[in-house]
Scaffold this motif. Structure first.
Motif, PDB file in Angstrom:
ATOM      1  N   ARG A 109      -4.591   9.236 -11.481  1.00  0.00           N
ATOM      2  CA  ARG A 109      -5.944   8.888 -11.927  1.00  0.00           C
ATOM      3  C   ARG A 109      -6.949   9.929 -11.470  1.00  0.00           C
ATOM      4  N   LEU A 134       7.427   5.707 -13.002  1.00  0.00           N
ATOM      5  CA  LEU A 134       7.441   4.710 -11.935  1.00  0.00           C
ATOM      6  C   LEU A 134       6.807   3.410 -12.409  1.00  0.00           C
ATOM      7  N   GLY A 135       5.795   3.529 -13.227  1.00  0.00           N
ATOM      8  CA  GLY A 135       5.171   2.333 -13.779  1.00  0.00           C
ATOM      9  C   GLY A 135       6.183   1.501 -14.537  1.00  0.00           C
ATOM     10  N   VAL A 190      -4.122  -5.869  -2.503  1.00  0.00           N
ATOM     11  CA  VAL A 190      -5.250  -5.297  -1.756  1.00  0.00           C
ATOM     12  C   VAL A 190      -6.347  -6.338  -1.568  1.00  0.00           C
ATOM     13  N   THR A 249       1.439   7.196  -6.660  1.00  0.00           N
ATOM     14  CA  THR A 249       1.464   8.249  -7.685  1.00  0.00           C
ATOM     15  C   THR A 249       0.418   7.958  -8.757  1.00  0.00           C
ATOM     16  N   ARG A 250       0.239   6.695  -9.049  1.00  0.00           N
ATOM     17  CA  ARG A 250      -0.705   6.299 -10.073  1.00  0.00           C
ATOM     18  C   ARG A 250      -2.123   6.657  -9.688  1.00  0.00           C
ATOM     19  N   LYS A 251      -2.486   6.344  -8.483  1.00  0.00           N
ATOM     20  CA  LYS A 251      -3.869   6.638  -8.110  1.00  0.00           C
ATOM     21  C   LYS A 251      -4.085   8.144  -8.025  1.00  0.00           C
ATOM     22  N   MET A 278      -8.563   1.156  -4.076  1.00  0.00           N
ATOM     23  CA  MET A 278      -7.507   1.467  -5.039  1.00  0.00           C
ATOM     24  C   MET A 278      -7.707   2.832  -5.680  1.00  0.00           C
ATOM     25  N   GLU A 279      -8.826   3.452  -5.357  1.00  0.00           N
ATOM     26  CA  GLU A 279      -9.173   4.736  -5.981  1.00  0.00           C
ATOM     27  C   GLU A 279      -9.072   4.632  -7.499  1.00  0.00           C
ATOM     28  N   ILE A 280      -9.738   3.621  -7.982  1.00  0.00           N
ATOM     29  CA  ILE A 280      -9.752   3.385  -9.413  1.00  0.00           C
ATOM     30  C   ILE A 280     -11.217   3.285  -9.824  1.00  0.00           C
ATOM     31  N   TYR A 335       8.705  -0.100 -11.976  1.00  0.00           N
ATOM     32  CA  TYR A 335       8.151  -1.219 -11.211  1.00  0.00           C
ATOM     33  C   TYR A 335       7.755  -2.389 -12.105  1.00  0.00           C
ATOM     34  N   ALA A 348       3.995   9.018 -12.669  1.00  0.00           N
ATOM     35  CA  ALA A 348       3.363   7.699 -12.606  1.00  0.00           C
ATOM     36  C   ALA A 348       3.810   6.836 -13.787  1.00  0.00           C
ATOM     37  N   PHE A 360      -0.393  -6.310  -9.565  1.00  0.00           N
ATOM     38  CA  PHE A 360       0.240  -6.590  -8.281  1.00  0.00           C
ATOM     39  C   PHE A 360      -0.531  -5.909  -7.154  1.00  0.00           C
ATOM     40  N   THR A 361      -0.838  -4.653  -7.360  1.00  0.00           N
ATOM     41  CA  THR A 361      -1.570  -3.910  -6.344  1.00  0.00           C
ATOM     42  C   THR A 361      -2.946  -4.502  -6.102  1.00  0.00           C
ATOM     43  N   CYS A 410       4.669   3.544  -6.843  1.00  0.00           N
ATOM     44  CA  CYS A 410       3.956   3.442  -8.103  1.00  0.00           C
ATOM     45  C   CYS A 410       2.452   3.530  -7.876  1.00  0.00           C
ATOM     46  N   PHE A 411       1.974   2.746  -6.971  1.00  0.00           N
ATOM     47  CA  PHE A 411       0.548   2.734  -6.652  1.00  0.00           C
ATOM     48  C   PHE A 411       0.065   4.122  -6.236  1.00  0.00           C
ATOM     49  N   LEU A 464       0.831  -1.210   0.000  1.00  0.00           N
ATOM     50  CA  LEU A 464       0.000   0.000   0.000  1.00  0.00           C
ATOM     51  C   LEU A 464       0.863   1.256   0.000  1.00  0.00           C
ATOM     52  N   ASN A 512       2.296  -3.706 -12.506  1.00  0.00           N
ATOM     53  CA  ASN A 512       2.166  -3.044 -11.205  1.00  0.00           C
ATOM     54  C   ASN A 512       0.708  -2.947 -10.745  1.00  0.00           C
ATOM     55  N   THR A 513      -0.178  -2.665 -11.675  1.00  0.00           N
ATOM     56  CA  THR A 513      -1.587  -2.540 -11.298  1.00  0.00           C
ATOM     57  C   THR A 513      -2.147  -3.875 -10.823  1.00  0.00           C
TER      58      THR A 513
END
Lengths: 143, 143
Positions: free
Chosen positions: A20, B22-23, B45, A15-17, B61-63, B26, B19, B40-41, A12-13, A8, B37-38
DNA sequence: GGTCGAATAGTGTATATACACGTCTTATGG
DNA sequence: CCATAAGACGTGTATATACACTATTCGACC
């Protein structure tokens, strides 16, 4: 007793979120212009460095060249940019069309509004600092 | 003489490009695991909150929920998760399969290595601070 | 001048992302 | 009980993203 790192806390996670969420925020702000945030940025940078090559533009945006090629294809389809021959027989230059320039000019106030709201709600100084940290981060970790 | 804000200082652009970078970093680290990476997360989670619903996972995940649906489809295709019926006739629960658990376990050391390298090269304390700032940013600007 | 490596660009393939809608299920109020 | 709203999900459509390859062109060197 060192703590085991949690996914968590992944850079990467996180910054990515954030990207988004910000993408949604800015896309909604830009919506009346018909531009997505990535397109807005591409136009803005291409406008700043007029006649820039695809590779150089991709470096300026720190985006994969092949990704940019595809993004440009859409902008070209909509008549916002013209990808023409470069100085070199290899390279190509990206140029905003009149329509592209108008589109960018129309989007700028929308972006500015969103930007200023961001500065207000998050803090201008604070953002400047975060931006610098993100810059540093990319510098150190660049693939 | 207030300076006119430049699109290059756009929060969206800056977090997005970070992002992206970093993507790549990772994803390369995770490559031997066969996970992006996505993914994996998502697995991490879903494993932490076992039997979580799709909507709740998307919030964690705020997605976008519909994005997650599609991402999960791929994980399901590869037999890493099982999306089953939820407590409710509406909701569904996401559960890691044994294969998914193994995959996650295999990826964890790879991620940890990348994470620790990041902490080393960027600074652990520094990252903690940036992470907090990104959290705050999402809090304030949430769409 | 021909060769070979570097530079520049495009394509095939695959994943990630989001919005507008539609469907089905549960909860709520009359 | 029924109607209607709210909740949870999936799909159609479109853009964004990256890697592995391939093709073409330049430049340097013999």
């Amino acid at each position: 007793m060192a703590k085991v790192p949690s996914p968590l806390d992944c850079a990467c996670f996180n910054t990515r979120k954030t990207a988004r969420v910000l993408g949604q925020v800015y896309d909604r702000a830009l919506e009346p212009s018909g531009l997505k945030n990535t397109q807005f940025t591409a136009l803005a940078v291409a406008d700043a460095y007029d006649g820039i090559s695809i590779t150089d533009l991709s470096k300026a945006m720190e985006i994969e060249r092949t990704t940019l090629t595809r993004n440009l294809k859409l902008l070209e389809r909509d008549g916002l940019v013209k990808v023409g021959p470069g100085a070199d027989g290899r390279s190509k230059t990206v140029i905003l069309t009149a329509k592209g320039k108008r589109r960018l000019d129309g989007a700028l106030p929308l972006w500015r509004q969103a930007h200023e709201r961001m500065l207000r709600e998050f803090g201008a100084k604070r953002w400047k600092s975060v931006q610098k940290e993100l810059d540093a981060m990319r510098d150190r970790l660049h693939p």
